[in-house]
Design a protein around this motif. Structure first.
Motif, PDB file in Angstrom:
ATOM      1  N   PHE A  53       0.842  -1.194   0.000  1.00  0.00           N
ATOM      2  CA  PHE A  53       0.000   0.000   0.000  1.00  0.00           C
ATOM      3  C   PHE A  53       0.880   1.248   0.000  1.00  0.00           C
ATOM      4  N   TRP A  78      -5.465   1.417  -8.589  1.00  0.00           N
ATOM      5  CA  TRP A  78      -5.573   0.232  -7.752  1.00  0.00           C
ATOM      6  C   TRP A  78      -5.069  -0.967  -8.553  1.00  0.00           C
ATOM      7  N   TYR A  85       0.556   3.379   8.206  1.00  0.00           N
ATOM      8  CA  TYR A  85      -0.312   2.401   7.546  1.00  0.00           C
ATOM      9  C   TYR A  85      -1.798   2.530   7.846  1.00  0.00           C
ATOM     10  N   PHE A  96      -3.428   4.465   5.137  1.00  0.00           N
ATOM     11  CA  PHE A  96      -3.447   3.958   3.767  1.00  0.00           C
ATOM     12  C   PHE A  96      -4.893   3.915   3.269  1.00  0.00           C
ATOM     13  N   VAL A 133      -8.143   2.436   1.107  1.00  0.00           N
ATOM     14  CA  VAL A 133      -8.680   1.193   0.563  1.00  0.00           C
ATOM     15  C   VAL A 133      -9.701   1.589  -0.495  1.00  0.00           C
ATOM     16  N   SER A 149      -4.883  -3.456  -3.716  1.00  0.00           N
ATOM     17  CA  SER A 149      -4.030  -2.481  -3.032  1.00  0.00           C
ATOM     18  C   SER A 149      -3.450  -1.505  -4.055  1.00  0.00           C
ATOM     19  N   ASN A 150      -2.587  -0.599  -3.599  1.00  0.00           N
ATOM     20  CA  ASN A 150      -2.107   0.459  -4.506  1.00  0.00           C
ATOM     21  C   ASN A 150      -0.607   0.711  -4.395  1.00  0.00           C
TER      22      ASN A 150
END
Length: 539
Positions: free
Chosen positions: A63, A102, A180, A183, A185, A205-206
């Motif tokens: 992420f 994504w 984190y 992050f 979603v 995820s990215n």
């Protein structure tokens, strides 16, 4: 003749297949898959629900937040190409890059960030790190059921623009967006499948790597994300995380060539590699404190004199010299070295609150137990819980012996899996427990606010109104001197009451093979493999 031709053709075909097969194997062998160990099975790989390094180490690779840490340790643009801070010093406007997507190919938008942060604050989500969003205006009220989601001052102005208004000026907020729990979603993915984070086939995820395999309690495999906007900087093809909780077994696998990188290391191994001046040993800096929780709601640990007695009976230097052996420093409080105050000096210069004094410890223990109507004999069944790891076991044994020798207390030791330990601490199902904290960001507050009343990570169940007020002052003033003074007073008070026993300030020793390069260790993160490389001719 025809038979010979068929035979010759078969031989040629077999040779071609053999060469082809060998070539394929060779190419596969040359894939840059860095092999290491994650020590514990993640409880969740949903950024909103993760709570420890056994999860964040993986999340930091799959992420990316609005901001990120560069290979030089600077806070730079991640998903956001830039941000602006208004003159009011509380309104941030982040502008996202044009080329961020994504892993399912959909664009990452400001709406995803708004959704993700509000989701983490939603009481129904039960995010452990919800309190880290309290810096956002309306965040705490919503999380505590005293406000609405509409009052949370995070708003996507359009697909590329996110506006955030804070409760008060917070200089480290841009850095916090690299942590984190911040992050994003995918709103569409999460709303379509609440179990999206449990299986690689539905995981989206990215970051620079993608989750491709998750064999529970065995391994996690992540592969390079070719569509990551900064993919040119990612040299590895992937990272293979084994999941082993035994340090010695993990070290044997490293020695046997099955791992290319390893942390943590058995303490005896660190000492040996240090003595040998091994080129494979790196002593990484760490903004972290190793400590023991005392359950303040259980007798006699509700008594400050008893708690201080237990602290004074621990010879921290001996633990570092004879057990830890990784260049750690004896704890002087809860805030480690590496954080600067308003004058650009070490915050830790506030003073050393820890001392080793057996005579004073005996005196305080006797007085404290008398106040609780107890004797030393009543403490013989007390249990210290630690998570399965050889280092924790040896430190616990050393402390156990010091308390036996210095105070006449025979405590018991119990080792459990890391996630079990975390769950028991949250439930208050323990008396003494091993703990550690890595700073979420580089500011004293990342340690100081752990022990506010009912704090999410206040596993000691400590409560003091004066302490809470100091923390509140520090969080609501823009005056850096007032802020730092309030945190100094908070730490002084905390160490007078000693709800937790700081043991040492961490380092993070790790081993890496000679063919591995580019591993970056942020001061408050586990090592990053994002910029790592491997020399294929040497492994």
């Amino acid at each position: 003749m025809k038979k010979k031709l068929i035979t010759m053709t078969s031989i040629i075909l077999a040779v071609v297949l053999l060469i082809s097969g060998c070539s394929g194997a060779s190419e596969k062998d040359k894939e840059k898959i860095l092999r290491t160990n994650n020590t514990s099975e993640p409880g969740s790989l949903d950024p909103a629900l993760a709570q420890g390094t056994h999860e964040s180490w993986v999340l930091d690779h799959i992420f990316e937040g609005l901001m990120k840490k560069s290979e030089d340790g600077d806070i730079v643009g991640g998903m956001a190409e830039k941000y602006e801070l208004a003159e009011d010093e509380v309104t941030y406007t982040f502008t996202l890059r044009d080329d961020v997507t994504w892993s399912n190919g959909e664009p990452v938008t400001a709406h995803d960030f708004e959704y993700s942060w509000k989701r983490a604050l939603d009481p129904e989500t039960a995010a452990y790190y919800a309190y880290q969003f309290y810096y956002i205006k309306g965040g705490q009220a919503y999380n505590e059921g005293k406000g609405s989601v509409e009052d949370v001052a995070v708003k996507a102005l359009d697909d590329k623009t996110l506006e955030v208004v804070l409760e008060s000026p917070t200089a480290f907020f841009p850095e916090l967006t690299s942590f984190y729990c911040y992050f994003p979603v995918s709103k569409d993915v999460v709303e379509a499948n609440p179990d999206w984070a449990k299986d690689p086939s539905t995981y989206v995820s990215n970051g620079p790597f993608l989750l491709t395999e998750w064999e529970h309690n065995a391994k996690i495999l992540i592969k390079k994300n070719e569509d990551y906007y900064d993919a040119d900087k990612v040299k590895l093809d992937g990272v293979d995380f084994a999941i082993l909780d035994d340090e010695n077994t993990a070290w044997q696998r490293y020695e046997g060539g099955e791992f290319d990188f390893l942390t943590p290391l058995p303490q005896t191994v660190v000492a040996q590699l240090n003595a040998e001046k091994s080129s494979e040993l790196v002593i990484g800096a760490d903004l972290a404190t190793y400590y023991y929780n005392l359950n303040n709601e259980v007798k006699p640990f509700n008594n400050a004199k008893v708690r201080k007695a237990l602290s004074m009976a621990i010879d921290r230097q001996k633990i570092i010299d004879n057990v830890a052996q990784g260049g750690q420093l004896p704890a002087e409080g809860v805030v480690p070295y590496g954080i600067l105050d308003e004058n650009g000096k070490e915050f830790r210069e506030v003073g050393n609150f820890i001392k080793y004094d057996v005579d004073e410890a005996k005196k305080l223990l006797e007085e404290g137990l008398a106040e609780e109507g107890m004797t030393v004999a009543d403490m013989q069944n007390a249990t210290l819980v630690y998570n399965t790891q050889e280092a924790h076991k040896k430190i616990a044994q050393a402390v156990q012996e010091m308390w036996r020798t210095n105070l006449g207390i025979e405590i018991q030791l119990e080792n459990v899996e890391f996630q079990v330990k975390l769950d028991r601490e949250k439930a208050g199902d323990y008396q003494i427990s091993r703990a550690g904290w890595i700073g979420d960001y580089i500011d004293p507050m990342t340690f100081i606010d752990l022990w506010v009343t009912n704090g999410e990570y206040n596993d000691a169940n400590y409560s003091n109104k004066e302490y809470d007020e100091y923390v509140k002052t520090a969080k609501t003033t823009a005056d850096q001197k007032v802020r730092m003074d309030a945190m100094r007073k908070a730490e002084t008070l905390l160490m007078e009451e000693m709800p937790v026993l700081p043991i040492y300030f961490y380092t993070q020793p790790y081993a890496q093979k000679s063919y591995v390069s580019g591993v970056f260790k942020p001061v408050n993160r586990y090592p990053y493999f994002i910029y790592a490389d491997m020399d294929v001719d040497k492994f």
